[in-house]
Design an enzyme around this catalytic site. Structure first.
Site, PDB file in Angstrom:
ATOM      1  N   HIS A   1     -44.958 -38.881  -9.912  1.00  0.00           N
ATOM      2  CA  HIS A   1     -45.051 -38.888 -11.373  1.00  0.00           C
ATOM      3  C   HIS A   1     -46.506 -38.890 -11.841  1.00  0.00           C
ATOM      4  O   HIS A   1     -46.826 -39.417 -12.909  1.00  0.00           O
ATOM      5  CB  HIS A   1     -44.262 -40.069 -11.967  1.00  0.00           C
TER       6      HIS A   1
ATOM      7  N   LEU B   1     -35.486 -32.691  -2.615  1.00  0.00           N
ATOM      8  CA  LEU B   1     -36.459 -32.011  -1.750  1.00  0.00           C
ATOM      9  C   LEU B   1     -36.807 -30.631  -2.316  1.00  0.00           C
ATOM     10  O   LEU B   1     -37.294 -29.756  -1.607  1.00  0.00           O
ATOM     11  CB  LEU B   1     -35.932 -31.907  -0.314  1.00  0.00           C
ATOM     12  N   SER B   2     -36.549 -30.475  -3.611  1.00  0.00           N
ATOM     13  CA  SER B   2     -37.019 -29.305  -4.361  1.00  0.00           C
ATOM     14  C   SER B   2     -36.393 -27.984  -3.974  1.00  0.00           C
ATOM     15  O   SER B   2     -37.081 -26.973  -3.819  1.00  0.00           O
ATOM     16  CB  SER B   2     -38.542 -29.166  -4.244  1.00  0.00           C
ATOM     17  N   SER B   3     -35.068 -27.966  -3.860  1.00  0.00           N
ATOM     18  CA  SER B   3     -34.421 -26.682  -3.606  1.00  0.00           C
ATOM     19  C   SER B   3     -34.577 -25.763  -4.814  1.00  0.00           C
ATOM     20  O   SER B   3     -34.664 -24.539  -4.659  1.00  0.00           O
ATOM     21  CB  SER B   3     -32.949 -26.875  -3.252  1.00  0.00           C
ATOM     22  N   SER B   4     -34.645 -26.327  -6.004  1.00  0.00           N
ATOM     23  CA  SER B   4     -34.768 -25.441  -7.179  1.00  0.00           C
ATOM     24  C   SER B   4     -36.139 -24.779  -7.233  1.00  0.00           C
ATOM     25  O   SER B   4     -36.239 -23.581  -7.512  1.00  0.00           O
ATOM     26  CB  SER B   4     -34.467 -26.192  -8.475  1.00  0.00           C
TER      27      SER B   4
ATOM     28  N   GLU C   1     -39.049 -23.057 -15.145  1.00  0.00           N
ATOM     29  CA  GLU C   1     -38.266 -24.294 -15.123  1.00  0.00           C
ATOM     30  C   GLU C   1     -38.426 -25.081 -16.431  1.00  0.00           C
ATOM     31  O   GLU C   1     -37.457 -25.612 -16.968  1.00  0.00           O
ATOM     32  CB  GLU C   1     -38.665 -25.156 -13.921  1.00  0.00           C
TER      33      GLU C   1
ATOM     34  N   ASP D   1     -44.067 -29.156  -7.140  1.00  0.00           N
ATOM     35  CA  ASP D   1     -43.062 -28.592  -6.233  1.00  0.00           C
ATOM     36  C   ASP D   1     -43.280 -27.094  -5.997  1.00  0.00           C
ATOM     37  O   ASP D   1     -43.212 -26.614  -4.862  1.00  0.00           O
ATOM     38  CB  ASP D   1     -41.650 -28.838  -6.787  1.00  0.00           C
TER      39      ASP D   1
ATOM     40  N   TYR E   1     -36.367 -38.524 -16.669  1.00  0.00           N
ATOM     41  CA  TYR E   1     -37.626 -37.861 -16.311  1.00  0.00           C
ATOM     42  C   TYR E   1     -38.393 -37.483 -17.581  1.00  0.00           C
ATOM     43  O   TYR E   1     -39.573 -37.816 -17.744  1.00  0.00           O
ATOM     44  CB  TYR E   1     -37.331 -36.614 -15.485  1.00  0.00           C
TER      45      TYR E   1
END
Ligand code: GLA
Length: 390
Positions: free
Chosen positions: A37, A128-131, A163, A175, A225
């Site tokens: 963050h 784990l940041s698949s997007s 995003e 990411d 978030y």
């Protein structure tokens, strides 16, 4: 030929008729070692790319049609570039690809129709940041197909814009950046203001980075978030009134924060306290690694978790349990939550000979207390996105 190339070629041929003229790319997920963050506060992060990725095959069509097939879901979407690219509320996964194509059009890139098929090995909902990997794979594949010229940091910014402004998640730059710029055997120290970075050799000797997936993802992630971001902005406004040089929490130190404490709600103070101390911990971690002091690095990981739990309030019961159990295993130097929070994974610095103990001690106890099967992954630092086939 790499196995994933064979797999995606066969799958592509099954969906789209044949596998002629393909470009095949991969883009990895990431684990953030420390610096949580901090990215949207213009601060420092220290992630590494992992050996789990999105593999994507793409080829041009002679018309304006885009067809996308998600192998893991066995779903296909189709839309025409003749119309503005819209958000898909049904097939939400497709918005990461749509968002990148939209951002490319916004940047003035003229797109052709295309056929895309992809699959992923990054555990879903794991943090784990698949997007980000999906965005990066799309951007890299289309870059190769169309030949537009953008340096990798700009490509990362374009994926972040997709995003932020298309998908609606106000994520920072970490990411997408690490998925593009990761390097085998190295973690990446990134200054999220200047985008200057340094590839730091991850010389861990007998120690390993163990990622433990809690198996939970609380639905609060996106709303909480975005709320944390807003709280940080409130903190900046209060600090800037006293110290005009403060443009982001990156510019503040603990003395400044203390001087403004009376003017802040306690929760704002806590959020700022986390970010300011976390930035310091990133730089101290890199110094400790450079000095070969893994014990110190582990202590900083522990402090990071405690700060995320107490001050930033982004942990949850399951993750705290995993961290507590991990710290009891002899040979674990540090354990903390990684990623956005509210579930997902922990990252642990562990002696190679303690990995079995971790599995024997942590996993059954976690199962007993939560009823959930946690997963363990040991990953070395992997390369960023690359073309596998052309
Ligand atoms: C998510 C976001 C990142 C970063 C982390 C928290 O992964 O996508 O930009 O803010 O949370 O460190």
């Amino acid at each position: 030929m790499r196995r994933e190339v064979t797999v995606i070629k066969q799958a592509f041929a099954k969906v789209f008729g044949d596998a002629d003229g393909l470009t095949i790319v991969r883009a990895p997920g990431r684990v953030n070692l420390i610096g949580e963050h901090t990215d949207y506060n213009d601060g420092y992060v220290f992630p590494m790319a992992i050996n789990f990725d999105i593999v994507m095959a793409v080829r041009k069509r002679p018309d304006q049609l885009v067809r996308i097939h998600a192998l893991d879901l066995a779903r296909t979407v189709a839309f025409s570039l003749a119309d503005p690219i819209g958000y898909d509320a049904e097939e939400r996964w497709s918005n990461y690809l749509r968002g990148v194509l939209w951002a490319l059009q916004e940047a003035g890139v003229k797109l052709d129709g295309m056929e895309i098929a992809f699959f992923g090995t990054i555990p879903q909902g794991s943090g784990l940041s698949s997007s980000a990997a999906l965005e990066v794979a799309t951007a890299l594949a289309v870059k190769h197909l169309t030949g537009f010229d953008l340096a990798l940091p700009e490509l990362a910014l374009l994926c972040q814009k997709a995003e932020n402004d298309f998908v609606g998640m106000k994520c920072g730059i970490m990411d997408q950046f690490i998925s593009l710029l990761g390097r085998e055997g190295r973690a990446l120290l990134l200054d999220c203001r200047s985008l200057d970075y340094e590839q730091i050799p991850l010389e861990l000797g007998d120690y390993r980075i163990l990622v433990c997936h809690s198996g939970v993802k609380h639905s609060l992630v996106d709303s909480e978030y975005n709320r944390r971001r807003a709280e940080c902005e409130t903190g900046v406004r209060i600090l800037a009134a006293e110290f005009p040089a403060v443009r982001a929490l990156r510019d503040a130190d603990l003395d400044m924060l203390t001087a403004c404490r009376d003017r802040m709600a306690p929760v704002i103070y806590q959020r700022c306290h986390h970010v300011i101390t976390e930035n310091e911990r990133v730089l101290k971690s890199v110094a400790a690694l450079k000095a070969g002091d893994l014990k110190r690095f582990g202590e900083l990981l522990n402090q990071s978790h405690d700060s995320l739990r107490e001050d930033y309030a982004v942990s949850c019961a399951e993750i705290d349990l995993l961290v507590t159990l991990a710290r009891k295993v002899e040979g674990v130097l540090g354990a903390r939550i990684t990623g956005g929070g509210f579930g997902g994974c922990t990252v642990n610095l562990i002696h190679v000979e303690a990995i079995d103990d971790f599995k024997r001690q942590v996993l059954p106890e976690y199962r007993k207390q939560t009823g959930i099967e946690a997963q363990v992954y040991v990953s070395t630092a992997a390369n960023g996105a690359e073309i596998l086939w052309d």
